[in-house]
Enzyme design. Structure first.
Site, short mmCIF file in Angstrom:
data_model
loop_
_atom_site.label_atom_id
_atom_site.label_comp_id
_atom_site.label_asym_id
_atom_site.label_seq_id
_atom_site.Cartn_x
_atom_site.Cartn_y
_atom_site.Cartn_z
N VAL A 91 0.85 -1.20 0.00
CA VAL A 91 0.00 0.00 0.00
C VAL A 91 0.89 1.25 0.00
O VAL A 91 1.63 1.49 0.95
CB VAL A 91 -0.90 0.01 1.26
CG1 VAL A 91 -1.71 1.30 1.31
CG2 VAL A 91 -1.79 -1.21 1.29
N THR A 92 0.82 2.02 -1.06
CA THR A 92 1.56 3.28 -1.09
C THR A 92 0.83 4.32 -1.94
O THR A 92 0.11 3.99 -2.87
CB THR A 92 2.98 3.13 -1.70
OG1 THR A 92 2.87 2.84 -3.11
CG2 THR A 92 3.79 2.05 -1.03
N ARG A 100 -5.16 13.03 -0.58
CA ARG A 100 -6.23 13.46 -1.49
C ARG A 100 -7.21 12.32 -1.72
O ARG A 100 -7.94 12.31 -2.71
CB ARG A 100 -5.63 13.89 -2.83
CG ARG A 100 -4.63 15.02 -2.72
CD ARG A 100 -4.09 15.35 -4.09
NE ARG A 100 -2.79 15.96 -3.99
CZ ARG A 100 -2.06 16.29 -5.04
NH1 ARG A 100 -2.52 16.08 -6.27
NH2 ARG A 100 -0.87 16.83 -4.89
N THR A 104 -7.95 5.86 0.23
CA THR A 104 -9.36 5.61 0.55
C THR A 104 -10.07 4.96 -0.64
O THR A 104 -10.82 3.98 -0.48
CB THR A 104 -10.06 6.93 0.93
OG1 THR A 104 -9.31 7.53 1.99
CG2 THR A 104 -11.49 6.70 1.38
N TYR A 132 -4.91 2.76 9.44
CA TYR A 132 -5.93 1.79 9.01
C TYR A 132 -7.17 1.67 9.89
O TYR A 132 -8.11 0.99 9.51
CB TYR A 132 -5.27 0.41 8.86
CG TYR A 132 -4.28 0.39 7.72
CD1 TYR A 132 -4.73 0.39 6.40
CD2 TYR A 132 -2.91 0.41 7.95
CE1 TYR A 132 -3.83 0.39 5.34
CE2 TYR A 132 -2.00 0.41 6.89
CZ TYR A 132 -2.47 0.40 5.60
OH TYR A 132 -1.58 0.42 4.56
N PHE A 417 4.12 -10.06 5.03
CA PHE A 417 3.44 -10.16 3.73
C PHE A 417 3.12 -8.77 3.24
O PHE A 417 3.25 -7.80 4.00
CB PHE A 417 2.15 -11.01 3.83
CG PHE A 417 1.17 -10.52 4.86
CD1 PHE A 417 0.20 -9.57 4.53
CD2 PHE A 417 1.23 -10.96 6.18
CE1 PHE A 417 -0.70 -9.10 5.49
CE2 PHE A 417 0.33 -10.50 7.13
CZ PHE A 417 -0.63 -9.58 6.78
#
Ligand SMILES: CC(=O)SCCNC(=O)CCNC(=O)[C@H](O)C(C)(C)COP(=O)(O)OP(=O)(O)OC[C@H]1O[C@@H](n2cnc3c(N)ncnc32)[C@H](O)[C@@H]1OP(=O)(O)O
Length: 417
Positions: A91-92, A100, A104, A132, A417
Protein backbone atom coordinates in the site's frame (compact mmCIF):
# COMPACT_ATOMS: atom_id res chain seq x y z
CA UNK A 1 -5.99 15.60 -9.85
CA UNK A 2 -8.39 15.15 -12.75
CA UNK A 3 -5.70 13.28 -14.72
CA UNK A 4 -5.65 10.50 -12.09
CA UNK A 5 -6.84 7.13 -13.26
CA UNK A 6 -7.66 4.32 -10.80
CA UNK A 7 -6.58 1.00 -12.33
CA UNK A 8 -7.72 -2.55 -11.47
CA UNK A 9 -6.72 -5.12 -12.59
CA UNK A 10 -3.06 -4.15 -12.99
CA UNK A 11 -1.43 -6.46 -15.58
CA UNK A 12 1.85 -8.16 -14.68
CA UNK A 13 3.54 -6.28 -17.56
CA UNK A 14 3.22 -3.18 -15.35
CA UNK A 15 4.92 -4.89 -12.38
CA UNK A 16 8.27 -3.10 -12.75
CA UNK A 17 7.04 0.52 -12.69
CA UNK A 18 4.29 -0.38 -10.16
CA UNK A 19 6.85 -1.95 -7.79
CA UNK A 20 9.22 0.99 -8.32
CA UNK A 21 6.45 3.22 -6.88
CA UNK A 22 6.11 0.86 -3.88
CA UNK A 23 9.86 0.85 -3.39
CA UNK A 24 10.16 4.65 -3.46
CA UNK A 25 7.31 5.21 -0.97
CA UNK A 26 8.52 2.52 1.44
CA UNK A 27 12.07 3.90 1.53
CA UNK A 28 13.64 1.36 -0.83
CA UNK A 29 15.71 2.00 -3.94
CA UNK A 30 14.21 0.99 -7.30
CA UNK A 31 17.69 1.21 -8.89
CA UNK A 32 19.68 -1.10 -6.58
CA UNK A 33 20.54 -4.77 -7.16
CA UNK A 34 17.91 -6.06 -4.77
CA UNK A 35 15.12 -4.43 -6.78
CA UNK A 36 15.26 -7.04 -9.55
CA UNK A 37 15.18 -9.79 -6.88
CA UNK A 38 12.12 -8.23 -5.28
CA UNK A 39 10.51 -7.89 -8.70
CA UNK A 40 11.07 -11.60 -9.37
CA UNK A 41 9.35 -12.38 -6.05
CA UNK A 42 6.37 -10.14 -6.76
CA UNK A 43 5.82 -11.38 -10.29
CA UNK A 44 6.02 -15.06 -9.26
CA UNK A 45 2.54 -14.87 -7.78
CA UNK A 46 1.13 -11.66 -9.23
CA UNK A 47 -2.68 -11.60 -9.27
CA UNK A 48 -3.78 -8.85 -11.64
CA UNK A 49 -7.39 -8.83 -10.37
CA UNK A 50 -6.17 -8.27 -6.81
CA UNK A 51 -3.78 -5.47 -7.70
CA UNK A 52 -4.81 -1.80 -7.73
CA UNK A 53 -2.98 1.30 -8.82
CA UNK A 54 -3.44 4.99 -9.40
CA UNK A 55 -1.77 6.48 -12.46
CA UNK A 56 -1.08 10.11 -13.21
CA UNK A 57 0.43 11.24 -16.52
CA UNK A 58 1.51 7.65 -17.20
CA UNK A 59 3.29 7.22 -13.83
CA UNK A 60 2.14 5.01 -10.96
CA UNK A 61 1.38 7.23 -7.95
CA UNK A 62 -0.69 4.75 -5.94
CA UNK A 63 -0.39 1.00 -5.30
CA UNK A 64 -2.27 -1.66 -3.33
CA UNK A 65 -2.44 -5.45 -3.62
CA UNK A 66 -4.14 -8.25 -1.74
CA UNK A 67 -3.17 -11.90 -1.43
CA UNK A 68 -5.21 -14.97 -0.48
CA UNK A 69 -3.67 -16.14 2.83
CA UNK A 70 -4.63 -18.33 5.77
CA UNK A 71 -4.31 -17.44 9.43
CA UNK A 72 -4.51 -19.79 12.41
CA UNK A 73 -7.43 -19.16 14.78
CA UNK A 74 -8.24 -20.75 18.15
CA UNK A 75 -9.19 -24.40 17.62
CA UNK A 76 -10.49 -27.23 19.82
CA UNK A 77 -8.54 -28.40 22.91
CA UNK A 78 -6.21 -25.40 22.91
CA UNK A 79 -5.12 -26.13 19.33
CA UNK A 80 -5.69 -24.09 16.20
CA UNK A 81 -7.94 -23.99 13.16
CA UNK A 82 -7.63 -22.06 9.90
CA UNK A 83 -9.35 -19.03 8.46
CA UNK A 84 -8.92 -17.94 4.82
CA UNK A 85 -8.30 -14.20 4.77
CA UNK A 86 -7.68 -11.33 2.42
CA UNK A 87 -4.14 -10.01 3.10
CA UNK A 88 -3.39 -6.43 2.16
CA UNK A 89 0.12 -5.41 1.09
CA UNK A 90 2.10 -2.99 -1.07
CA UNK A 91 0.00 0.00 0.00
CA UNK A 92 1.56 3.28 -1.09
CA UNK A 93 0.67 6.69 -2.41
CA UNK A 94 3.46 8.88 -3.84
CA UNK A 95 4.41 11.92 -1.79
CA UNK A 96 3.15 14.20 -4.58
CA UNK A 97 -0.36 12.73 -4.35
CA UNK A 98 -0.89 12.10 -0.63
CA UNK A 99 -3.92 13.12 1.47
CA UNK A 100 -6.23 13.46 -1.49
CA UNK A 101 -8.15 10.26 -0.90
CA UNK A 102 -6.26 7.85 -3.18
CA UNK A 103 -5.71 5.21 -0.47
CA UNK A 104 -9.36 5.61 0.55
CA UNK A 105 -10.50 4.91 -3.02
CA UNK A 106 -8.21 1.89 -3.52
CA UNK A 107 -8.91 0.25 -0.15
CA UNK A 108 -12.67 0.80 -0.49
CA UNK A 109 -12.56 -1.13 -3.77
CA UNK A 110 -10.31 -3.89 -2.38
CA UNK A 111 -12.41 -4.41 0.77
CA UNK A 112 -15.59 -4.47 -1.30
CA UNK A 113 -14.01 -7.10 -3.56
CA UNK A 114 -12.96 -9.18 -0.52
CA UNK A 115 -16.48 -9.00 0.89
CA UNK A 116 -17.97 -10.05 -2.45
CA UNK A 117 -15.48 -12.94 -2.65
CA UNK A 118 -16.76 -14.16 0.71
CA UNK A 119 -13.63 -13.56 2.82
CA UNK A 120 -14.53 -13.37 6.52
CA UNK A 121 -11.67 -11.01 7.39
CA UNK A 122 -8.85 -8.95 5.96
CA UNK A 123 -5.40 -8.63 7.56
CA UNK A 124 -2.36 -6.39 7.16
CA UNK A 125 0.84 -5.27 8.87
CA UNK A 126 0.54 -1.51 9.38
CA UNK A 127 3.49 0.76 8.61
CA UNK A 128 2.00 3.33 11.01
CA UNK A 129 -0.73 3.01 13.63
CA UNK A 130 -3.01 5.90 12.49
CA UNK A 131 -3.50 4.71 8.90
CA UNK A 132 -5.93 1.79 9.01
CA UNK A 133 -8.35 2.25 11.92
CA UNK A 134 -10.63 4.42 9.79
CA UNK A 135 -10.94 1.52 7.34
CA UNK A 136 -12.07 -0.87 10.10
CA UNK A 137 -8.79 -2.62 10.94
CA UNK A 138 -7.68 -3.13 14.55
CA UNK A 139 -4.42 -4.47 16.00
CA UNK A 140 -5.13 -8.15 16.77
CA UNK A 141 -1.67 -9.71 17.32
CA UNK A 142 1.47 -8.16 18.77
CA UNK A 143 5.09 -9.08 18.39
CA UNK A 144 8.30 -8.39 20.27
CA UNK A 145 12.04 -7.92 19.85
CA UNK A 146 14.45 -9.45 22.35
CA UNK A 147 18.14 -9.33 23.11
CA UNK A 148 19.54 -12.58 24.45
CA UNK A 149 22.73 -12.04 26.45
CA UNK A 150 24.12 -15.48 25.75
CA UNK A 151 27.30 -14.98 27.84
CA UNK A 152 25.32 -13.85 30.90
CA UNK A 153 26.02 -16.16 33.86
CA UNK A 154 22.46 -17.54 33.85
CA UNK A 155 22.03 -17.81 30.09
CA UNK A 156 23.02 -21.40 29.39
CA UNK A 157 20.39 -23.77 28.07
CA UNK A 158 20.95 -27.51 28.14
CA UNK A 159 19.83 -29.52 25.10
CA UNK A 160 16.85 -31.86 25.39
CA UNK A 161 18.89 -34.95 24.59
CA UNK A 162 16.15 -36.18 22.24
CA UNK A 163 17.57 -34.97 18.95
CA UNK A 164 20.44 -33.27 17.17
CA UNK A 165 21.08 -30.03 15.30
CA UNK A 166 23.29 -29.77 12.23
CA UNK A 167 24.25 -27.00 9.83
CA UNK A 168 22.77 -27.38 6.36
CA UNK A 169 22.81 -25.63 3.01
CA UNK A 170 19.74 -23.70 1.85
CA UNK A 171 18.91 -26.48 -0.65
CA UNK A 172 18.73 -29.15 2.06
CA UNK A 173 16.74 -26.87 4.35
CA UNK A 174 14.37 -26.23 1.46
CA UNK A 175 13.41 -29.91 1.43
CA UNK A 176 12.08 -29.74 5.00
CA UNK A 177 11.33 -26.12 5.93
CA UNK A 178 7.79 -26.01 4.53
CA UNK A 179 6.63 -29.04 6.47
CA UNK A 180 8.36 -27.98 9.70
CA UNK A 181 6.86 -24.51 9.52
CA UNK A 182 3.39 -25.92 8.87
CA UNK A 183 3.65 -28.03 12.05
CA UNK A 184 5.07 -25.13 14.09
CA UNK A 185 2.44 -22.74 12.77
CA UNK A 186 -0.36 -24.97 14.03
CA UNK A 187 0.90 -24.43 17.59
CA UNK A 188 0.03 -20.72 17.69
CA UNK A 189 -2.97 -18.60 16.89
CA UNK A 190 -2.29 -15.71 14.50
CA UNK A 191 0.24 -17.47 12.25
CA UNK A 192 -0.04 -16.63 8.57
CA UNK A 193 0.76 -19.44 6.14
CA UNK A 194 3.93 -19.83 4.06
CA UNK A 195 3.71 -21.65 0.75
CA UNK A 196 6.50 -23.76 -0.73
CA UNK A 197 7.02 -20.86 -3.12
CA UNK A 198 7.53 -18.59 -0.07
CA UNK A 199 10.38 -20.81 1.12
CA UNK A 200 11.99 -21.02 -2.31
CA UNK A 201 11.99 -17.24 -2.51
CA UNK A 202 13.34 -16.83 1.02
CA UNK A 203 16.08 -19.45 0.65
CA UNK A 204 17.04 -18.43 -2.90
CA UNK A 205 16.07 -21.71 -4.55
CA UNK A 206 14.38 -22.63 -7.83
CA UNK A 207 15.74 -19.64 -9.76
CA UNK A 208 15.18 -17.02 -7.00
CA UNK A 209 18.06 -15.09 -5.47
CA UNK A 210 18.37 -14.42 -1.73
CA UNK A 211 18.04 -10.83 -0.56
CA UNK A 212 20.52 -9.57 2.03
CA UNK A 213 23.35 -11.33 3.83
CA UNK A 214 22.92 -15.11 3.74
CA UNK A 215 22.29 -16.55 7.21
CA UNK A 216 23.77 -19.73 8.68
CA UNK A 217 21.08 -22.40 8.45
CA UNK A 218 20.53 -25.26 10.91
CA UNK A 219 18.15 -28.20 10.92
CA UNK A 220 17.00 -29.97 14.08
CA UNK A 221 16.11 -33.65 13.83
CA UNK A 222 14.20 -35.61 16.42
CA UNK A 223 13.06 -39.22 16.52
CA UNK A 224 10.26 -38.48 14.02
CA UNK A 225 12.50 -36.59 11.57
CA UNK A 226 13.30 -32.90 10.94
CA UNK A 227 11.34 -30.65 13.32
CA UNK A 228 13.24 -27.38 13.74
CA UNK A 229 14.79 -24.59 11.65
CA UNK A 230 17.28 -22.00 12.88
CA UNK A 231 18.79 -19.23 10.76
CA UNK A 232 21.11 -16.58 12.20
CA UNK A 233 23.70 -14.17 10.89
CA UNK A 234 26.33 -12.00 12.48
CA UNK A 235 25.70 -8.27 12.74
CA UNK A 236 28.94 -7.30 14.47
CA UNK A 237 32.39 -8.87 14.45
CA UNK A 238 34.36 -9.71 17.63
CA UNK A 239 37.69 -8.02 18.46
CA UNK A 240 40.89 -9.43 19.95
CA UNK A 241 40.57 -6.85 22.74
CA UNK A 242 37.84 -9.02 24.21
CA UNK A 243 34.85 -7.27 22.64
CA UNK A 244 32.32 -9.92 21.70
CA UNK A 245 30.44 -9.95 18.43
CA UNK A 246 26.66 -9.79 17.89
CA UNK A 247 24.19 -11.83 15.87
CA UNK A 248 20.58 -11.70 14.73
CA UNK A 249 18.14 -14.58 14.43
CA UNK A 250 16.25 -14.67 11.13
CA UNK A 251 14.23 -17.85 11.75
CA UNK A 252 13.61 -19.93 14.84
CA UNK A 253 10.88 -22.41 13.96
CA UNK A 254 10.11 -25.37 16.21
CA UNK A 255 7.47 -28.03 15.68
CA UNK A 256 7.66 -29.24 19.32
CA UNK A 257 9.07 -28.20 22.71
CA UNK A 258 12.24 -30.31 22.45
CA UNK A 259 13.09 -28.78 19.09
CA UNK A 260 12.49 -25.31 20.56
CA UNK A 261 14.80 -26.08 23.46
CA UNK A 262 17.56 -27.46 21.21
CA UNK A 263 17.55 -24.47 18.86
CA UNK A 264 17.92 -22.13 21.84
CA UNK A 265 20.62 -24.41 23.27
CA UNK A 266 22.56 -23.96 20.04
CA UNK A 267 22.26 -20.17 20.33
CA UNK A 268 23.40 -20.33 23.94
CA UNK A 269 26.58 -22.09 22.83
CA UNK A 270 27.75 -19.68 20.12
CA UNK A 271 31.33 -18.61 20.80
CA UNK A 272 32.67 -15.06 20.38
CA UNK A 273 29.14 -13.66 20.42
CA UNK A 274 27.73 -11.83 23.43
CA UNK A 275 24.34 -10.56 22.28
CA UNK A 276 21.78 -12.07 19.98
CA UNK A 277 18.91 -9.97 18.69
CA UNK A 278 15.61 -11.69 17.96
CA UNK A 279 13.09 -9.49 16.11
CA UNK A 280 9.51 -10.49 15.17
CA UNK A 281 9.07 -12.89 18.08
CA UNK A 282 6.05 -13.64 20.31
CA UNK A 283 5.43 -11.36 23.28
CA UNK A 284 5.45 -14.43 25.56
CA UNK A 285 8.71 -16.02 24.34
CA UNK A 286 8.72 -19.24 26.35
CA UNK A 287 12.50 -19.63 26.56
CA UNK A 288 12.44 -17.45 29.66
CA UNK A 289 11.24 -20.52 31.57
CA UNK A 290 14.23 -22.55 30.34
CA UNK A 291 16.82 -20.01 31.45
CA UNK A 292 18.55 -20.29 34.82
CA UNK A 293 18.26 -16.48 34.92
CA UNK A 294 15.25 -15.20 33.00
CA UNK A 295 16.86 -11.74 32.82
CA UNK A 296 19.43 -13.05 30.33
CA UNK A 297 16.63 -12.37 27.85
CA UNK A 298 15.52 -8.73 27.59
CA UNK A 299 12.44 -7.64 25.73
CA UNK A 300 13.53 -4.44 24.01
CA UNK A 301 10.33 -3.75 22.08
CA UNK A 302 6.78 -4.96 21.83
CA UNK A 303 3.87 -3.58 19.84
CA UNK A 304 1.10 -4.15 17.36
CA UNK A 305 1.92 -6.33 14.36
CA UNK A 306 -0.99 -8.02 12.54
CA UNK A 307 -4.14 -5.92 12.12
CA UNK A 308 -7.49 -7.52 11.34
CA UNK A 309 -10.72 -6.25 9.80
CA UNK A 310 -13.93 -8.25 10.10
CA UNK A 311 -15.93 -8.58 6.88
CA UNK A 312 -18.36 -11.35 7.89
CA UNK A 313 -18.89 -11.66 11.64
CA UNK A 314 -20.97 -14.90 11.70
CA UNK A 315 -18.41 -16.63 9.43
CA UNK A 316 -15.40 -15.38 11.41
CA UNK A 317 -16.83 -16.19 14.87
CA UNK A 318 -18.00 -19.66 13.88
CA UNK A 319 -14.60 -20.46 12.31
CA UNK A 320 -12.85 -20.35 15.70
CA UNK A 321 -13.34 -22.27 18.95
CA UNK A 322 -13.69 -20.86 22.48
CA UNK A 323 -11.81 -21.60 25.69
CA UNK A 324 -14.95 -22.16 27.77
CA UNK A 325 -18.50 -23.06 26.68
CA UNK A 326 -20.99 -20.20 26.63
CA UNK A 327 -23.62 -18.15 24.85
CA UNK A 328 -23.45 -14.49 23.98
CA UNK A 329 -25.63 -12.13 22.01
CA UNK A 330 -23.41 -9.41 20.60
CA UNK A 331 -24.60 -6.25 18.92
CA UNK A 332 -21.81 -5.37 16.49
CA UNK A 333 -21.85 -1.68 15.54
CA UNK A 334 -19.89 1.16 13.96
CA UNK A 335 -18.87 -0.20 10.57
CA UNK A 336 -19.19 2.69 8.13
CA UNK A 337 -18.97 0.20 5.24
CA UNK A 338 -21.78 -1.88 6.78
CA UNK A 339 -19.95 -5.21 6.39
CA UNK A 340 -19.61 -6.22 10.05
CA UNK A 341 -22.63 -4.59 11.72
CA UNK A 342 -25.54 -6.65 13.08
CA UNK A 343 -26.68 -8.65 16.11
CA UNK A 344 -25.36 -12.18 16.39
CA UNK A 345 -25.85 -15.15 18.72
CA UNK A 346 -22.61 -16.96 19.51
CA UNK A 347 -23.00 -20.44 20.99
CA UNK A 348 -19.95 -22.47 21.88
CA UNK A 349 -19.18 -25.71 23.61
CA UNK A 350 -15.74 -27.32 23.78
CA UNK A 351 -15.79 -28.90 20.33
CA UNK A 352 -18.05 -26.69 18.23
CA UNK A 353 -19.19 -23.12 17.77
CA UNK A 354 -21.94 -21.45 15.81
CA UNK A 355 -22.66 -17.81 15.17
CA UNK A 356 -25.92 -16.73 13.58
CA UNK A 357 -27.94 -13.54 13.14
CA UNK A 358 -30.50 -12.99 15.89
CA UNK A 359 -33.19 -10.61 17.13
CA UNK A 360 -32.64 -11.58 20.79
CA UNK A 361 -31.68 -8.86 23.27
CA UNK A 362 -27.94 -8.26 23.37
CA UNK A 363 -25.54 -9.09 26.21
CA UNK A 364 -22.79 -6.88 24.79
CA UNK A 365 -22.56 -4.01 22.33
CA UNK A 366 -19.16 -3.99 20.64
CA UNK A 367 -17.69 -1.80 17.97
CA UNK A 368 -16.60 -4.04 15.11
CA UNK A 369 -13.02 -2.86 15.73
CA UNK A 370 -13.10 -3.95 19.40
CA UNK A 371 -14.34 -7.35 18.26
CA UNK A 372 -11.58 -7.50 15.61
CA UNK A 373 -8.91 -6.60 18.19
CA UNK A 374 -10.07 -9.42 20.50
CA UNK A 375 -10.89 -11.94 17.76
CA UNK A 376 -7.58 -13.86 18.00
CA UNK A 377 -7.73 -13.87 21.80
CA UNK A 378 -4.74 -11.59 22.24
CA UNK A 379 -6.43 -8.95 24.34
CA UNK A 380 -9.39 -8.77 26.64
CA UNK A 381 -12.44 -6.61 26.07
CA UNK A 382 -11.86 -5.22 29.56
CA UNK A 383 -8.47 -3.99 28.36
CA UNK A 384 -10.00 -2.33 25.32
CA UNK A 385 -13.03 -0.84 27.13
CA UNK A 386 -11.14 2.29 28.18
CA UNK A 387 -10.91 3.32 24.53
CA UNK A 388 -14.67 2.96 23.99
CA UNK A 389 -16.64 0.58 21.81
CA UNK A 390 -17.22 -1.98 24.60
CA UNK A 391 -20.58 -1.83 26.39
CA UNK A 392 -21.82 -4.48 28.80
CA UNK A 393 -25.63 -4.73 28.54
CA UNK A 394 -26.07 -7.73 30.84
CA UNK A 395 -24.07 -8.15 34.06
CA UNK A 396 -21.31 -10.73 33.74
CA UNK A 397 -21.23 -10.71 29.93
CA UNK A 398 -17.81 -9.07 29.72
CA UNK A 399 -16.14 -11.59 32.02
CA UNK A 400 -17.81 -14.43 30.11
CA UNK A 401 -16.73 -13.03 26.74
CA UNK A 402 -13.13 -12.61 27.88
CA UNK A 403 -13.05 -16.17 29.22
CA UNK A 404 -14.49 -17.52 25.97
CA UNK A 405 -12.27 -15.55 23.57
CA UNK A 406 -8.96 -15.87 25.48
CA UNK A 407 -6.12 -18.18 24.42
CA UNK A 408 -3.32 -19.78 26.46
CA UNK A 409 -0.49 -18.39 24.34
CA UNK A 410 -0.50 -14.88 22.89
CA UNK A 411 -1.36 -14.77 19.18
CA UNK A 412 1.73 -14.22 17.05
CA UNK A 413 2.46 -14.00 13.34
CA UNK A 414 6.01 -14.78 12.21
CA UNK A 415 5.44 -14.10 8.52
CA UNK A 416 5.65 -10.77 6.76
CA UNK A 417 3.44 -10.16 3.73
C1 LIG B 1 -0.25 -2.83 4.55
C2 LIG B 1 0.84 -1.91 4.08
O1 LIG B 1 1.26 -1.99 2.97
S1 LIG B 1 1.42 -0.73 5.18
C3 LIG B 1 2.29 0.46 4.20
C4 LIG B 1 1.61 1.79 4.17
N1 LIG B 1 2.39 2.68 3.33
C5 LIG B 1 3.22 3.63 3.79
O2 LIG B 1 3.32 3.87 4.99
C6 LIG B 1 4.05 4.35 2.75
C7 LIG B 1 4.10 5.85 2.99
N2 LIG B 1 2.76 6.47 3.05
C8 LIG B 1 1.90 6.45 2.01
O3 LIG B 1 2.18 5.89 0.97
C9 LIG B 1 0.57 7.18 2.15
O4 LIG B 1 0.73 8.25 3.04
C10 LIG B 1 -0.58 6.27 2.67
C11 LIG B 1 -0.75 5.10 1.71
C12 LIG B 1 -0.27 5.75 4.06
C13 LIG B 1 -1.87 7.12 2.74
O5 LIG B 1 -2.30 7.44 1.42
P1 LIG B 1 -3.22 8.72 1.14
O6 LIG B 1 -3.70 8.61 -0.27
O7 LIG B 1 -2.51 9.94 1.54
O8 LIG B 1 -4.44 8.46 2.12
P2 LIG B 1 -5.86 9.17 2.04
O9 LIG B 1 -5.72 10.51 1.38
O10 LIG B 1 -6.86 8.25 1.46
O11 LIG B 1 -6.13 9.37 3.60
C14 LIG B 1 -7.35 9.08 4.23
C15 LIG B 1 -7.28 9.62 5.64
O12 LIG B 1 -6.25 8.94 6.36
C16 LIG B 1 -5.33 9.86 6.93
N3 LIG B 1 -4.00 9.28 6.84
C17 LIG B 1 -3.47 8.62 5.79
N4 LIG B 1 -2.22 8.23 6.06
C18 LIG B 1 -1.94 8.64 7.31
C19 LIG B 1 -0.80 8.54 8.15
N5 LIG B 1 0.32 7.92 7.74
N6 LIG B 1 -0.88 9.08 9.38
C20 LIG B 1 -1.99 9.71 9.79
N7 LIG B 1 -3.12 9.83 9.04
C21 LIG B 1 -3.07 9.30 7.81
C22 LIG B 1 -5.46 11.09 6.06
O13 LIG B 1 -5.04 12.25 6.72
C23 LIG B 1 -6.94 11.10 5.74
O14 LIG B 1 -7.64 11.63 6.83
P3 LIG B 1 -8.98 12.51 6.64
O15 LIG B 1 -9.95 11.62 5.91
O16 LIG B 1 -9.37 12.83 8.04
O17 LIG B 1 -8.55 13.66 5.82
Amino acid sequence: MSDIELVNPVPVEEARPWLAAVSTALLGDPYDDDFSRRLARWTSDWIAERTWGARSSGRWVGTLATEPRRITVPGPDGGTGELAVDALTGVTVGVTHRRRGLLTRMITESLTAAKERGDAASILIAAEWPIYGRFGYAPAADDATYTYYSRHSGAAITPSGTGSVRQVDPAELGEHAHRIFAAARARRVGQVDRSELWWRRSLGLGGFERIGKTPNYYLREGSAGPDGVLAWRTTQDFELDGSLGAAEVVELVAANDDAYRDLWALLSGLDVIGKIRLPDRPVDEQVRWLLPDGRALKRTYSGDQTWLRLLDVPAALSARRYSVPGQLVIDVVGDSMGFADGRVLLEADGAAASCTRTEASADLRLSHRALAASYLGGRTLRQLAIGGGVEELRAGALVRADAMFGTGLAPWNATGF
